[in-house]
Design a protein around this motif. Structure first.
Motif, short mmCIF file in Angstrom:
data_model
loop_
_atom_site.label_atom_id
_atom_site.label_comp_id
_atom_site.label_asym_id
_atom_site.label_seq_id
_atom_site.Cartn_x
_atom_site.Cartn_y
_atom_site.Cartn_z
N LYS A 137 12.30 -6.25 -6.45
CA LYS A 137 11.02 -5.55 -6.29
C LYS A 137 9.91 -6.24 -7.10
O LYS A 137 8.78 -6.36 -6.63
CB LYS A 137 11.15 -4.09 -6.73
CG LYS A 137 11.79 -3.23 -5.66
CD LYS A 137 11.66 -1.76 -5.96
CE LYS A 137 10.37 -1.21 -5.38
NZ LYS A 137 10.38 0.27 -5.32
N LYS A 148 6.50 -7.98 -5.54
CA LYS A 148 5.12 -7.75 -6.01
C LYS A 148 4.41 -9.09 -6.25
O LYS A 148 3.26 -9.27 -5.85
CB LYS A 148 5.15 -6.89 -7.28
CG LYS A 148 3.74 -6.60 -7.80
CD LYS A 148 3.69 -5.51 -8.82
CE LYS A 148 2.34 -5.45 -9.56
NZ LYS A 148 1.16 -5.90 -8.81
N ASP A 171 1.03 -10.56 -4.62
CA ASP A 171 -0.09 -10.84 -5.52
C ASP A 171 -0.42 -12.33 -5.61
O ASP A 171 -1.58 -12.69 -5.78
CB ASP A 171 0.22 -10.32 -6.95
CG ASP A 171 0.26 -8.81 -7.01
OD1 ASP A 171 -0.13 -8.15 -6.03
OD2 ASP A 171 0.71 -8.27 -8.06
#
Lengths: 105, 105
Positions: free
Chosen positions: A76, A80, A84
């Motif tokens: 996870k 991210k 990003d």
């Protein structure tokens, strides 16, 4: 390597992506995430290649195994960073492999 | 490019291969076969990349469209060259794409 998957049916996750410029610690994390995937319950194999587009296909024995992998904490954190930093765009496709056949010299 | 596929469900053919040495007219034929696939009924898109392994994922609107493409005469001639000349090994996986999601900056 071509993944040595069992008899059908099993599941595939096709992850297709376009990278941003620069490594930004992608290679290092990517290697760790591959190692981690190999140790997940229900993992069957993976195939990956990148040219203008990157394609990674991972194989799993159930939809539950795919869901558990998606929710893995380290994975996870990498997801991210993907949104990003590393990817301009990506697509994830969850598939049921209904039939397969192969050839080997 | 990431294929711009419609809402699920649709179908994917994951073709993973290891090449033999030398081009042997592979690049030229490969380009022709890609063009031909784009004109097939039910074709939705394709993604391809090769490093140590080659992965080509084509997307289709039905199993019938996949079957028709497999039986296309020019494609069949290329399949034969694949077995005889171009590939050390390959695997074809016929999949139903059950769910997908994406991300774009």
């Amino acid at each position: 390597m071509i993944a040595n998957t069992p008899n059908t049916p099993y599941y595939a996750v096709i992850f297709t992506s376009l990278r941003t410029e620069g490594d930004n610690n992608y290679s290092n994390t990517s290697e760790k995430i591959f190692d981690l995937a190999h140790r997940q319950k229900g993992f069957l194999g993976v195939e990956t290649a990148r040219e203008s587009v990157g394609i990674t296909v991972s194989y799993w024995n159930s939809l539950e195994a795919i869901k558990n992998w998606k929710c893995n904490a380290e994975h996870k954190a990498a997801q991210k960073k993907g949104r990003d930093i590393w990817y301009k765009s990506f697509k994830v496709r969850i598939c049921k492999v209904e039939r397969d056949y192969g050839f080997e010299i």
